[in-house]
Design a protein around this motif. Structure first.
Motif, PDB file in Angstrom:
ATOM      1  N   ASP A  33     -64.475 -62.384 -79.142  1.00 40.61           N
ATOM      2  CA  ASP A  33     -64.341 -63.834 -78.922  1.00 40.61           C
ATOM      3  C   ASP A  33     -64.100 -64.588 -80.234  1.00 40.61           C
ATOM      4  O   ASP A  33     -64.781 -65.566 -80.551  1.00 40.61           O
ATOM      5  CB  ASP A  33     -65.571 -64.381 -78.198  1.00 40.61           C
ATOM      6  CG  ASP A  33     -65.322 -65.761 -77.603  1.00 40.61           C
ATOM      7  OD1 ASP A  33     -64.160 -66.073 -77.290  1.00 40.61           O
ATOM      8  OD2 ASP A  33     -66.297 -66.534 -77.461  1.00 40.61           O
ATOM      9  N   VAL A  34     -63.137 -64.073 -81.009  1.00 45.33           N
ATOM     10  CA  VAL A  34     -62.723 -64.726 -82.244  1.00 45.33           C
ATOM     11  C   VAL A  34     -61.198 -64.832 -82.256  1.00 45.33           C
ATOM     12  O   VAL A  34     -60.511 -64.148 -81.511  1.00 45.33           O
ATOM     13  CB  VAL A  34     -63.193 -63.966 -83.512  1.00 45.33           C
ATOM     14  CG1 VAL A  34     -64.701 -63.905 -83.595  1.00 45.33           C
ATOM     15  CG2 VAL A  34     -62.605 -62.584 -83.592  1.00 45.33           C
ATOM     16  N   ASN A  35     -60.698 -65.669 -83.123  1.00 48.68           N
ATOM     17  CA  ASN A  35     -59.265 -65.852 -83.304  1.00 48.68           C
ATOM     18  C   ASN A  35     -58.717 -64.701 -84.141  1.00 48.68           C
ATOM     19  O   ASN A  35     -59.415 -64.178 -85.026  1.00 48.68           O
ATOM     20  CB  ASN A  35     -59.045 -67.196 -84.012  1.00 48.68           C
ATOM     21  CG  ASN A  35     -57.621 -67.594 -84.102  1.00 48.68           C
ATOM     22  OD1 ASN A  35     -56.826 -66.912 -84.736  1.00 48.68           O
ATOM     23  ND2 ASN A  35     -57.284 -68.700 -83.494  1.00 48.68           N
ATOM     24  N   ILE A  36     -57.492 -64.323 -83.912  1.00 50.78           N
ATOM     25  CA  ILE A  36     -56.865 -63.261 -84.711  1.00 50.78           C
ATOM     26  C   ILE A  36     -56.865 -63.626 -86.188  1.00 50.78           C
ATOM     27  O   ILE A  36     -57.097 -62.770 -87.052  1.00 50.78           O
ATOM     28  CB  ILE A  36     -55.427 -62.972 -84.203  1.00 50.78           C
ATOM     29  CG1 ILE A  36     -55.489 -62.278 -82.829  1.00 50.78           C
ATOM     30  CG2 ILE A  36     -54.647 -62.123 -85.192  1.00 50.78           C
ATOM     31  CD1 ILE A  36     -54.140 -62.089 -82.157  1.00 50.78           C
ATOM     32  N   GLN A  37     -56.652 -64.898 -86.497  1.00 46.23           N
ATOM     33  CA  GLN A  37     -56.663 -65.332 -87.899  1.00 46.23           C
ATOM     34  C   GLN A  37     -58.028 -65.071 -88.543  1.00 46.23           C
ATOM     35  O   GLN A  37     -58.118 -64.822 -89.745  1.00 46.23           O
ATOM     36  CB  GLN A  37     -56.292 -66.820 -88.006  1.00 46.23           C
ATOM     37  CG  GLN A  37     -54.873 -67.135 -87.578  1.00 46.23           C
ATOM     38  CD  GLN A  37     -53.846 -66.383 -88.406  1.00 46.23           C
ATOM     39  OE1 GLN A  37     -53.974 -66.262 -89.623  1.00 46.23           O
ATOM     40  NE2 GLN A  37     -52.817 -65.880 -87.754  1.00 46.23           N
ATOM     41  N   THR A  38     -59.082 -65.127 -87.742  1.00 50.12           N
ATOM     42  CA  THR A  38     -60.425 -64.842 -88.245  1.00 50.12           C
ATOM     43  C   THR A  38     -60.516 -63.397 -88.726  1.00 50.12           C
ATOM     44  O   THR A  38     -61.113 -63.129 -89.770  1.00 50.12           O
ATOM     45  CB  THR A  38     -61.475 -65.109 -87.147  1.00 50.12           C
ATOM     46  OG1 THR A  38     -61.366 -66.471 -86.732  1.00 50.12           O
ATOM     47  CG2 THR A  38     -62.886 -64.833 -87.633  1.00 50.12           C
ATOM     48  N   LEU A  39     -59.904 -62.482 -87.983  1.00 53.66           N
ATOM     49  CA  LEU A  39     -59.902 -61.078 -88.413  1.00 53.66           C
ATOM     50  C   LEU A  39     -59.184 -60.914 -89.743  1.00 53.66           C
ATOM     51  O   LEU A  39     -59.672 -60.215 -90.630  1.00 53.66           O
ATOM     52  CB  LEU A  39     -59.249 -60.191 -87.344  1.00 53.66           C
ATOM     53  CG  LEU A  39     -60.155 -59.950 -86.156  1.00 53.66           C
ATOM     54  CD1 LEU A  39     -59.502 -60.376 -84.881  1.00 53.66           C
ATOM     55  CD2 LEU A  39     -60.539 -58.519 -86.126  1.00 53.66           C
ATOM     56  N   ILE A  50     -55.329 -55.564 -82.653  1.00 61.32           N
ATOM     57  CA  ILE A  50     -55.967 -56.759 -83.193  1.00 61.32           C
ATOM     58  C   ILE A  50     -56.267 -57.764 -82.073  1.00 61.32           C
ATOM     59  O   ILE A  50     -57.320 -58.402 -82.068  1.00 61.32           O
ATOM     60  CB  ILE A  50     -55.130 -57.389 -84.326  1.00 61.32           C
ATOM     61  CG1 ILE A  50     -55.963 -58.419 -85.086  1.00 61.32           C
ATOM     62  CG2 ILE A  50     -53.823 -57.968 -83.788  1.00 61.32           C
ATOM     63  CD1 ILE A  50     -55.346 -58.849 -86.399  1.00 61.32           C
ATOM     64  N   GLY A  51     -55.381 -57.864 -81.120  1.00 62.74           N
ATOM     65  CA  GLY A  51     -55.609 -58.776 -79.992  1.00 62.74           C
ATOM     66  C   GLY A  51     -56.784 -58.340 -79.141  1.00 62.74           C
ATOM     67  O   GLY A  51     -57.571 -59.182 -78.686  1.00 62.74           O
ATOM     68  N   GLN A  52     -56.928 -57.046 -78.917  1.00 62.31           N
ATOM     69  CA  GLN A  52     -58.046 -56.530 -78.124  1.00 62.31           C
ATOM     70  C   GLN A  52     -59.375 -56.773 -78.837  1.00 62.31           C
ATOM     71  O   GLN A  52     -60.353 -57.174 -78.211  1.00 62.31           O
ATOM     72  CB  GLN A  52     -57.859 -55.035 -77.854  1.00 62.31           C
ATOM     73  CG  GLN A  52     -56.731 -54.725 -76.898  1.00 62.31           C
ATOM     74  CD  GLN A  52     -56.417 -53.232 -76.848  1.00 62.31           C
ATOM     75  OE1 GLN A  52     -56.456 -52.528 -77.852  1.00 62.31           O
ATOM     76  NE2 GLN A  52     -56.082 -52.759 -75.649  1.00 62.31           N
ATOM     77  N   VAL A  53     -59.391 -56.533 -80.128  1.00 62.17           N
ATOM     78  CA  VAL A  53     -60.611 -56.746 -80.905  1.00 62.17           C
ATOM     79  C   VAL A  53     -60.980 -58.230 -80.909  1.00 62.17           C
ATOM     80  O   VAL A  53     -62.133 -58.604 -80.681  1.00 62.17           O
ATOM     81  CB  VAL A  53     -60.461 -56.211 -82.346  1.00 62.17           C
ATOM     82  CG1 VAL A  53     -61.634 -56.629 -83.217  1.00 62.17           C
ATOM     83  CG2 VAL A  53     -60.315 -54.704 -82.332  1.00 62.17           C
ATOM     84  N   ALA A  54     -59.999 -59.083 -81.161  1.00 55.43           N
ATOM     85  CA  ALA A  54     -60.253 -60.524 -81.195  1.00 55.43           C
ATOM     86  C   ALA A  54     -60.788 -61.006 -79.847  1.00 55.43           C
ATOM     87  O   ALA A  54     -61.762 -61.772 -79.795  1.00 55.43           O
ATOM     88  CB  ALA A  54     -58.978 -61.274 -81.576  1.00 55.43           C
TER      89      ALA A  54
END
Length: 137
Positions: free
Chosen positions: A13-19, A5-9
């Motif tokens: 260029d988005v926050n993990i909470q956005t995912l 999740i951290g790599q994707v975020a």
């Protein structure tokens, strides 16, 4: 290849909470999980997130974006439907521009009325904010 999740975020260029939020809203497919519960995203997650962010930058809501994402799956109908949705968005943007211009004229009129620097109890801006008819002009 799987991504955390951290790599994707970071890549999108988005926050993990956005995912998490996008998953709850259904615009991002819930990823596979490891036996220990960690999310494992596929290679398509980052381009999808970028698509979502670009569509939001153009003024599309998440509900509209869900429809746009569905169009990506049905290629045969995508172009015509996308043009129609884009033209609808253009009309909405034009209406917002008109609303903002009307708002600017109202604020300019109120600011000009304050040029005399009257005491607060006589402030035309404060009075106008209390008067619904003036605020909607």
């Amino acid at each position: 290849m799987s991504l955390t999740i951290g790599q994707v975020a970071a890549a999108a260029d988005v926050n993990i909470q956005t995912l998490y939020y996008y998953e709850r809203r259904g615009v991002l497919t819930a990823p596979r999980r490891t036996p220990s519960g960690y999310r494992q995203y596929g290679d398509d997650a980052v381009p999808r997130l970028r698509f979502i962010k670009h569509a939001q930058d153009l003024g599309f809501s998440l509900n509209e974006i869900q429809g746009l994402l569905a169009l990506r799956v049905r290629h045969a109908t995508a172009c015509g439907a996308m043009e129609r949705k884009t033209r609808e968005k253009i009309e909405l943007v034009q209406q917002r521009i008109q609303d903002l211009q009307r708002l600017r004229r109202t604020l300019e009129r109120l600011a000009a009325a304050c040029a005399a620097r009257q005491p607060t109890e006589d402030c035309p801006i404060l009075e106008a904010l209390e008067d619904d008819a003036v605020a909607r002009q």
